[in-house]
Design a protein around this motif. Structure first.
Motif, PDB file in Angstrom:
ATOM      1  N   MET A  58       0.842  -1.203   0.000  1.00  9.37           N
ATOM      2  CA  MET A  58       0.000   0.000   0.000  1.00  9.37           C
ATOM      3  C   MET A  58       0.876   1.251   0.000  1.00  9.37           C
ATOM      4  N   THR A  59       0.385   2.281  -0.652  1.00  9.39           N
ATOM      5  CA  THR A  59       1.072   3.563  -0.625  1.00  9.39           C
ATOM      6  C   THR A  59       0.041   4.658  -0.876  1.00  9.39           C
ATOM      7  N   THR A  60       0.491   5.896  -0.819  1.00  7.49           N
ATOM      8  CA  THR A  60      -0.411   7.021  -1.065  1.00  7.49           C
ATOM      9  C   THR A  60      -0.881   7.027  -2.520  1.00  7.49           C
ATOM     10  N   SER A  61      -2.074   7.525  -2.712  1.00  5.82           N
ATOM     11  CA  SER A  61      -2.615   7.619  -4.077  1.00  5.82           C
ATOM     12  C   SER A  61      -2.156   8.895  -4.782  1.00  5.82           C
ATOM     13  N   ILE A  62      -1.596   9.837  -4.053  1.00 10.12           N
ATOM     14  CA  ILE A  62      -1.257  11.145  -4.626  1.00 10.12           C
ATOM     15  C   ILE A  62       0.045  11.033  -5.416  1.00 10.12           C
ATOM     16  N   LEU A  63      -0.018  11.376  -6.688  1.00 12.19           N
ATOM     17  CA  LEU A  63       1.059  11.058  -7.615  1.00 12.19           C
ATOM     18  C   LEU A  63       2.354  11.821  -7.333  1.00 12.19           C
ATOM     19  N   HIS A  64       2.279  13.115  -6.980  1.00  9.28           N
ATOM     20  CA  HIS A  64       3.529  13.837  -6.747  1.00  9.28           C
ATOM     21  C   HIS A  64       4.178  13.411  -5.432  1.00  9.28           C
ATOM     22  N   ALA A  65       3.402  12.866  -4.506  1.00 17.72           N
ATOM     23  CA  ALA A  65       3.993  12.253  -3.307  1.00 17.72           C
ATOM     24  C   ALA A  65       4.702  10.955  -3.692  1.00 17.72           C
ATOM     25  N   GLN A  66       4.095  10.189  -4.592  1.00 27.37           N
ATOM     26  CA  GLN A  66       4.743   8.971  -5.075  1.00 27.37           C
ATOM     27  C   GLN A  66       6.095   9.278  -5.716  1.00 27.37           C
ATOM     28  N   GLN A  67       6.173  10.368  -6.447  1.00 25.46           N
ATOM     29  CA  GLN A  67       7.441  10.734  -7.090  1.00 25.46           C
ATOM     30  C   GLN A  67       8.552  10.931  -6.053  1.00 25.46           C
ATOM     31  N   VAL A  68       8.223  11.631  -4.980  1.00 22.59           N
ATOM     32  CA  VAL A  68       9.215  11.874  -3.920  1.00 22.59           C
ATOM     33  C   VAL A  68       9.681  10.550  -3.323  1.00 22.59           C
ATOM     34  N   ILE A  69       8.722   9.704  -2.980  1.00 18.16           N
ATOM     35  CA  ILE A  69       9.041   8.429  -2.317  1.00 18.16           C
ATOM     36  C   ILE A  69       9.884   7.536  -3.215  1.00 18.16           C
ATOM     37  N   LEU A  70       9.505   7.428  -4.473  1.00 18.01           N
ATOM     38  CA  LEU A  70      10.232   6.563  -5.406  1.00 18.01           C
ATOM     39  C   LEU A  70      11.647   7.064  -5.674  1.00 18.01           C
ATOM     40  N   LEU A  71      11.801   8.358  -5.842  1.00 16.75           N
ATOM     41  CA  LEU A  71      13.132   8.893  -6.109  1.00 16.75           C
ATOM     42  C   LEU A  71      14.029   8.810  -4.879  1.00 16.75           C
ATOM     43  N   PHE A  72      13.463   9.025  -3.689  1.00 15.19           N
ATOM     44  CA  PHE A  72      14.256   8.872  -2.473  1.00 15.19           C
ATOM     45  C   PHE A  72      14.772   7.440  -2.361  1.00 15.19           C
ATOM     46  N   LYS A  73      13.907   6.491  -2.687  1.00 14.11           N
ATOM     47  CA  LYS A  73      14.312   5.080  -2.594  1.00 14.11           C
ATOM     48  C   LYS A  73      15.398   4.764  -3.610  1.00 14.11           C
ATOM     49  N   LYS A  74      15.231   5.231  -4.829  1.00 14.87           N
ATOM     50  CA  LYS A  74      16.238   4.979  -5.847  1.00 14.87           C
ATOM     51  C   LYS A  74      17.570   5.636  -5.506  1.00 14.87           C
ATOM     52  N   ARG A  75      17.531   6.768  -4.821  1.00 11.24           N
ATOM     53  CA  ARG A  75      18.759   7.487  -4.477  1.00 11.24           C
ATOM     54  C   ARG A  75      19.336   7.059  -3.124  1.00 11.24           C
ATOM     55  N   GLY A  76      18.666   6.110  -2.468  1.00 10.60           N
ATOM     56  CA  GLY A  76      19.204   5.571  -1.224  1.00 10.60           C
ATOM     57  C   GLY A  76      19.030   6.463  -0.016  1.00 10.60           C
ATOM     58  N   ILE A  77      18.093   7.389  -0.057  1.00 11.54           N
ATOM     59  CA  ILE A  77      17.825   8.266   1.097  1.00 11.54           C
ATOM     60  C   ILE A  77      16.805   7.563   1.974  1.00 11.54           C
ATOM     61  N   SER A  78      17.278   6.969   3.063  1.00 16.84           N
ATOM     62  CA  SER A  78      16.434   6.046   3.825  1.00 16.84           C
ATOM     63  C   SER A  78      15.983   6.574   5.180  1.00 16.84           C
ATOM     64  N   HIS A  79      16.669   7.588   5.719  1.00 18.76           N
ATOM     65  CA  HIS A  79      16.323   8.099   7.051  1.00 18.76           C
ATOM     66  C   HIS A  79      15.366   9.287   6.916  1.00 18.76           C
ATOM     67  N   ILE A  80      14.159   9.125   7.463  1.00 18.94           N
ATOM     68  CA  ILE A  80      13.113  10.142   7.354  1.00 18.94           C
ATOM     69  C   ILE A  80      12.623  10.485   8.758  1.00 18.94           C
ATOM     70  N   VAL A  81      12.800  11.725   9.169  1.00 14.75           N
ATOM     71  CA  VAL A  81      12.355  12.178  10.490  1.00 14.75           C
ATOM     72  C   VAL A  81      11.045  12.933  10.307  1.00 14.75           C
ATOM     73  N   ILE A  82       9.977  12.386  10.874  1.00 14.33           N
ATOM     74  CA  ILE A  82       8.619  12.881  10.615  1.00 14.33           C
ATOM     75  C   ILE A  82       8.032  13.510  11.875  1.00 14.33           C
ATOM     76  N   SER A  83       7.491  14.700  11.738  1.00 14.00           N
ATOM     77  CA  SER A  83       6.713  15.305  12.817  1.00 14.00           C
ATOM     78  C   SER A  83       5.240  15.192  12.454  1.00 14.00           C
ATOM     79  N   PRO A  84       4.394  14.902  13.431  1.00 15.43           N
ATOM     80  CA  PRO A  84       2.993  14.581  13.137  1.00 15.43           C
ATOM     81  C   PRO A  84       2.219  15.759  12.568  1.00 15.43           C
ATOM     82  N   GLY A  85       1.236  15.432  11.750  1.00 15.62           N
ATOM     83  CA  GLY A  85       0.379  16.450  11.158  1.00 15.62           C
ATOM     84  C   GLY A  85      -0.562  15.792  10.169  1.00 15.62           C
ATOM     85  N   SER A  86      -1.429  16.587   9.617  1.00 16.92           N
ATOM     86  CA  SER A  86      -2.409  16.064   8.662  1.00 16.92           C
ATOM     87  C   SER A  86      -1.994  16.318   7.224  1.00 16.92           C
ATOM     88  N   ARG A  87      -1.545  17.532   6.940  1.00 23.55           N
ATOM     89  CA  ARG A  87      -1.262  17.898   5.560  1.00 23.55           C
ATOM     90  C   ARG A  87      -0.126  17.057   4.968  1.00 23.55           C
TER      91      ARG A  87
END
Length: 556
Positions: free
Chosen positions: A1-30
């Motif tokens: 499962m992943t987000t349906s929003i296409l430009h969010a998918q672009q970020v996630i896929l490119l981060f994975k391809k570029r090996g950027i694996s550490h993501i520090v997330i602060s909670p929120g809705s947007r």
């Protein structure tokens, strides 16, 4: 499962391809689309840190150790403003950090919606690259797909090649939480930018060959750029005097490792201090801590200054001739081996040794104080650790003590602020391979107390907290300490201790108020790795500055 929003998918896929694996997330809705996408993929190591200021510094610490980009992700509005101190630190300390800020669609800015601010270009003065992604509603929006792909690739490339922060502002429209079974897109990786490099100009060799007094200053080098044999070669030239700072992570018998110890006893002796004046200055590394060397080289109008290496060049002494962007070892290998006759190096190494020989006598005679406790600490720290030093007094005291060559020393000296010192140290403990110990002052610690609101602190993480009941640095700096406003508005005196914070966050607590108590508590503090530990050392507020200034007078 992943987000349906296409430009969010672009970020996630490119981060994975570029090996950027550490993501520090602060909670929120947007920011939900990216949060859903990152956390759904086991490739990513996601951290949840509520306080954005702490989260950004925590990420900074991880990136500092890994020497690779770490991403921070927040919701829209004021959340991203709390990233700014860490963004500025990353900019000046040259640490790769990728800011992902969620935003509302452009047409919903400035119409009265909650948690909306003008997010584009917020970090304009302290960012290497920033852009806003296009919103993509379907796969037929080819132009927007390509635009975003280029922007994300460019941000990653710049953060890696230039070592610093970049910012992607990403607008999302509701619904934010819709998911799909698999990605709808494919993405392409674009070429990484090549490192800049330059050759050594002929003018440098001309100046080097005629200079009988060459001063080389090493500061903030992580990772280190020289091996022992390099320093042997560099110091074999009798006209070369090498000074290093604690953050340079350099230990060598022919280096003045305590700049202030050398300069302070003679800074008001015009004849002696003039003899130190170099014909040529070379800097290697990041920001210089020692205020005394900066003031001295400005006061005596440095003749010519070169900066070597990839780190950003600053015209610190107002005489920067060139930035030679090549690895320092390569620069060293091209230096002439025909040495001028000179006693410049030996003269000042002898001076330095003479001052160091007086130091044990002084420490023996002084009472319990900051100076005494730093001597005890640096004599007893275990080997093979990552040592994080807080601002402001802490790193200045550390400059007065020879470092253990098995330690790796770090400090937030990009902006030299007190905010985020503990958060950065915890991030370093998570991202690094060695045990991490933080030495910090009370104002820095309490200012960043939310750093302990963190579920990822390693059990062997240690904090040594020097509590002198206020901002002791202001008692050392010039000022009217007896004025009624001084203690409230400069020194900011207080009666706080860390007891309840440690209890709340399940951190082992040890309290010390004298040398006997230190000896009793230290072993328990350093050897208990069942949970994080804090050693709080109380020192007398009103004598610390007199003892420190007295040390420099004693050396004369």
């Amino acid at each position: 499962m992943t987000t349906s929003i296409l430009h969010a998918q672009q970020v996630i896929l490119l981060f994975k391809k570029r090996g950027i694996s550490h993501i520090v997330i602060s909670p929120g809705s947007r920011n939900a689309p990216l949060t859903i996408g990152f956390t759904a993929d086991d490739f990513f190591k996601c951290y949840s840190i509520v306080d954005e200021r702490c989260a950004a510094h925590f990420a900074l610490g991880i990136a500092q150790q890994l020497q690779e980009p770490v991403a921070i992700l927040c919701t829209s509005g004021s959340a991203m403003l709390n990233y700014y101190p860490a963004v500025a630190e990353a900019f000046y300390s040259e640490i790769p950090l990728i800011v992902l800020s969620a935003d509302r669609p452009p047409h919903k800015i400035d119409i009265g919606d909650g948690q909306t601010i003008r997010q584009q270009h917020v970090y304009a003065n302290h960012i290497l690259f920033d852009t806003q992604l296009e919103m993509i509603h379907n796969e037929d929006q080819t132009e927007y797909l390509v635009t975003n792909e280029r922007a994300i690739n460019k941000a990653i490339n710049i953060s890696i090649s230039k070592n610093g922060p970049v910012h992607l502002n990403i607008p999302f429209e509701e619904p934010l939480y819709k998911k799909v079974e698999q990605f709808s897109l494919e993405v392409k990786v674009m070429d990484v930018l090549k490192d800049e490099t330059t050759i050594i100009p002929d003018q440098f060799f001309e100046n080097w060959n005629k200079a009988k007094r060459k001063l080389i200053i090493l500061s903030t080098l992580n990772p280190p750029v020289f091996e022992k044999e390099d320093l042997d070669l560099l110091s074999s030239d009798p006209s070369v005097l090498i000074m290093s700072e604690v953050s340079a992570n350099v230990v060598h018998k022919n280096i003045v490792w305590g700049i202030d110890t050398l300069i302070a006893p003679i800074e008001f002796d015009d004849e002696q201090i003039a003899a130190l004046q170099p014909d040529l200055v070379v800097t290697i590394g990041g920001m210089i801590v020692s205020k005394k060397i900066k003031q001295y080289l400005r006061r005596f109008e440095t003749k010519i200054h070169y900066h070597i290496g990839k780190r950003r060049a600053y015209d610190t002494f107002f005489k920067l001739a060139a930035h030679i962007k090549m690895p320092p070892r390569k620069w060293l290998q091209q230096l002439p081996t025909d040495y001028l006759e000179s006693n410049y190096q030996q003269q000042w190494l002898d001076h330095f040794k003479m001052y160091l020989d007086k130091k044990p006598e002084y420490i023996q005679r002084i009472p319990w104080s900051d100076f005494k406790i730093f001597d005890l600490i640096f004599n007893q720290l275990p080997g093979n650790i990552t040592l994080q030093l807080g601002n402001s007094s802490t790193i200045r005291y550390a400059q007065l003590f020879k470092m253990n060559d098995t330690h790796r020393v770090f400090s937030n000296r990009g902006t030299s602020g007190i905010d985020g010192c503990t958060s950065t140290a915890i991030g370093a403990a998570v991202g690094g391979k060695q045990q991490t110990i933080l030495i910090t002052g009370d104002v820095s610690f309490f200012y960043d107390s939310n750093a302990l609101w963190n579920n990822y602190i390693p059990d062997n993480f240690k904090i040594i907290l020097i509590n002198n009941s206020g901002g002791g640095i202001f008692r050392i700096l010039p000022g009217e300490k007896d004025e009624s406003y001084f203690s409230t508005f400069f020194e900011t005196t207080h009666q706080l201790d860390a007891t309840h914070l440690c209890k709340m966050h399940d951190v082992g607590y040890h309290k010390v108020g004298d040398e006997f108590a230190f000896a009793k508590a230290y072993n328990s503090f350093i050897n208990d790795n069942t949970r994080p530990q804090l050693l709080e050392i109380f020192t007398p507020r009103e004598v610390n500055d007199e003892i420190l200034l007295g040390y420099f007078k004693y050396l004369k």
